[in-house]
Design a protein around this motif. Sequence first.
Motif, mmCIF file in Angstrom:
data_model
loop_
_atom_site.group_PDB
_atom_site.id
_atom_site.type_symbol
_atom_site.label_atom_id
_atom_site.label_comp_id
_atom_site.label_asym_id
_atom_site.label_seq_id
_atom_site.Cartn_x
_atom_site.Cartn_y
_atom_site.Cartn_z
ATOM 1 N N MET A 59 -30.157 -5.743 -39.651
ATOM 2 C CA MET A 59 -29.440 -4.666 -40.447
ATOM 3 C C MET A 59 -28.390 -5.130 -40.744
ATOM 4 S SD MET A 59 -30.322 -1.083 -40.520
ATOM 5 C CE MET A 59 -31.803 -1.175 -41.399
ATOM 6 N N THR A 60 -27.502 -4.183 -41.780
ATOM 7 C CA THR A 60 -26.156 -4.139 -41.544
ATOM 8 C C THR A 60 -25.137 -3.233 -40.147
ATOM 9 O OG1 THR A 60 -26.131 -2.305 -43.020
ATOM 10 C CG2 THR A 60 -25.731 -4.599 -43.518
ATOM 11 N N TYR A 61 -24.178 -4.000 -40.226
ATOM 12 C CA TYR A 61 -23.181 -3.331 -39.346
ATOM 13 C C TYR A 61 -21.449 -2.735 -39.885
ATOM 14 C CZ TYR A 61 -21.567 -3.221 -34.580
ATOM 15 O OH TYR A 61 -20.557 -3.190 -33.383
ATOM 16 N N VAL A 62 -21.759 -1.942 -39.727
ATOM 17 C CA VAL A 62 -20.425 -1.257 -40.608
ATOM 18 C C VAL A 62 -19.325 -0.783 -39.495
ATOM 19 C CG1 VAL A 62 -19.641 1.561 -41.098
ATOM 20 C CG2 VAL A 62 -22.173 0.104 -42.154
ATOM 21 N N ASP A 63 -17.941 -1.170 -39.752
ATOM 22 C CA ASP A 63 -16.929 -0.904 -38.277
ATOM 23 C C ASP A 63 -16.128 0.581 -39.648
ATOM 24 O OD1 ASP A 63 -16.322 -2.827 -36.459
ATOM 25 O OD2 ASP A 63 -15.861 -4.067 -37.965
ATOM 26 N N GLY A 64 -15.595 1.318 -38.484
ATOM 27 C CA GLY A 64 -15.436 2.252 -38.841
ATOM 28 C C GLY A 64 -13.926 2.499 -38.955
ATOM 29 N N PHE A 65 -13.070 3.500 -39.417
ATOM 30 C CA PHE A 65 -11.483 3.997 -39.191
ATOM 31 C C PHE A 65 -11.127 5.068 -39.170
ATOM 32 C CE2 PHE A 65 -12.612 -0.877 -40.380
ATOM 33 C CZ PHE A 65 -12.650 -0.926 -39.312
ATOM 34 N N VAL A 66 -10.509 5.854 -38.326
ATOM 35 C CA VAL A 66 -9.900 6.972 -39.472
ATOM 36 C C VAL A 66 -8.355 6.264 -38.826
ATOM 37 C CG1 VAL A 66 -9.616 9.283 -38.823
ATOM 38 C CG2 VAL A 66 -11.805 7.858 -39.005
ATOM 39 N N ALA A 67 -7.173 7.328 -39.368
ATOM 40 C CA ALA A 67 -5.555 7.081 -39.547
ATOM 41 C C ALA A 67 -5.202 8.475 -39.731
ATOM 42 C CB ALA A 67 -5.144 5.968 -39.635
ATOM 43 N N ALA A 68 -3.792 7.973 -39.347
ATOM 44 C CA ALA A 68 -2.752 9.262 -40.368
ATOM 45 C C ALA A 68 -2.405 8.584 -40.483
ATOM 46 C CB ALA A 68 -2.230 10.344 -39.336
ATOM 47 N N VAL A 69 -1.753 8.512 -42.044
ATOM 48 C CA VAL A 69 -0.834 8.032 -42.433
ATOM 49 C C VAL A 69 0.543 8.547 -43.488
ATOM 50 C CG1 VAL A 69 -0.442 6.016 -44.912
ATOM 51 C CG2 VAL A 69 -2.506 5.723 -43.747
ATOM 52 N N PRO A 70 1.301 7.865 -43.212
ATOM 53 C CA PRO A 70 2.768 9.316 -44.000
ATOM 54 C C PRO A 70 2.098 9.218 -45.518
ATOM 55 C CG PRO A 70 3.617 7.078 -42.023
ATOM 56 C CD PRO A 70 2.192 6.410 -42.799
ATOM 57 N N THR A 71 2.690 10.553 -45.823
ATOM 58 C CA THR A 71 1.979 10.368 -46.815
ATOM 59 C C THR A 71 3.206 9.721 -48.463
ATOM 60 O OG1 THR A 71 1.330 12.456 -46.467
ATOM 61 C CG2 THR A 71 1.715 12.238 -48.858
ATOM 62 N N ALA A 72 4.110 9.933 -48.079
ATOM 63 C CA ALA A 72 4.994 8.735 -49.086
ATOM 64 C C ALA A 72 4.368 7.318 -48.757
ATOM 65 C CB ALA A 72 6.559 9.309 -48.434
ATOM 66 N N ASP A 73 3.933 6.665 -48.356
ATOM 67 C CA ASP A 73 3.447 5.587 -48.396
ATOM 68 C C ASP A 73 2.169 5.407 -48.680
ATOM 69 O OD1 ASP A 73 6.222 5.231 -46.750
ATOM 70 O OD2 ASP A 73 5.518 4.913 -45.073
ATOM 71 N N LYS A 74 1.441 5.990 -48.972
ATOM 72 C CA LYS A 74 0.390 6.311 -49.859
ATOM 73 C C LYS A 74 -0.114 4.247 -51.120
ATOM 74 C CE LYS A 74 -3.095 8.021 -52.593
ATOM 75 N NZ LYS A 74 -3.565 9.182 -53.557
ATOM 76 N N ALA A 75 1.518 4.439 -51.829
ATOM 77 C CA ALA A 75 0.865 2.904 -52.125
ATOM 78 C C ALA A 75 1.463 1.710 -51.382
ATOM 79 C CB ALA A 75 2.395 3.209 -53.284
ATOM 80 N N ARG A 76 2.427 2.209 -50.189
ATOM 81 C CA ARG A 76 2.155 0.462 -49.395
ATOM 82 C C ARG A 76 0.574 0.281 -48.838
ATOM 83 N NH1 ARG A 76 6.196 1.512 -44.719
ATOM 84 N NH2 ARG A 76 4.924 -0.080 -43.451
#
Length: 117
Positions: free
Chosen positions: A1-18
């Motif tokens: 069966m597949t396995y999943v790595d999950g992530f949650v973070a806060a990113v500066p909104t101004a750095d969306k493209a980066r």
Amino acid sequence: MTYVDGFVAAVPTADKARYIEHARDAAVVFKENGALKVVECWGDDVPEGKVTSFPMAVKCQPDETVIFSWLVWPSRQVRDEAMPRVMEDPRLQPDVNPMPFDGKRLIYGGFEVVVDE
């Protein structure tokens, strides 16, 4: 069966493209090392909770946006064997491709898939 790595973070909104550029570069490395899928999501409707929430969990500041992402692997074994190679890949080293967010507030974990409908 597949396995999943999950992530949650806060990113500066101004750095969306980066952030998107960083995520795309990382996706290439993960997929070269066996990941089946890489999904990156930019928060659009992520309410602040009273007891708990994504923003609270990552101590999201007013000038930041919560991201939610996951990697799908064929198995935990494939993931466990791949991660040392991914972490050592020169394309993901901080001096070449710095994370555009505070990694100390990153939440992550590996999950066994139990339902996949």
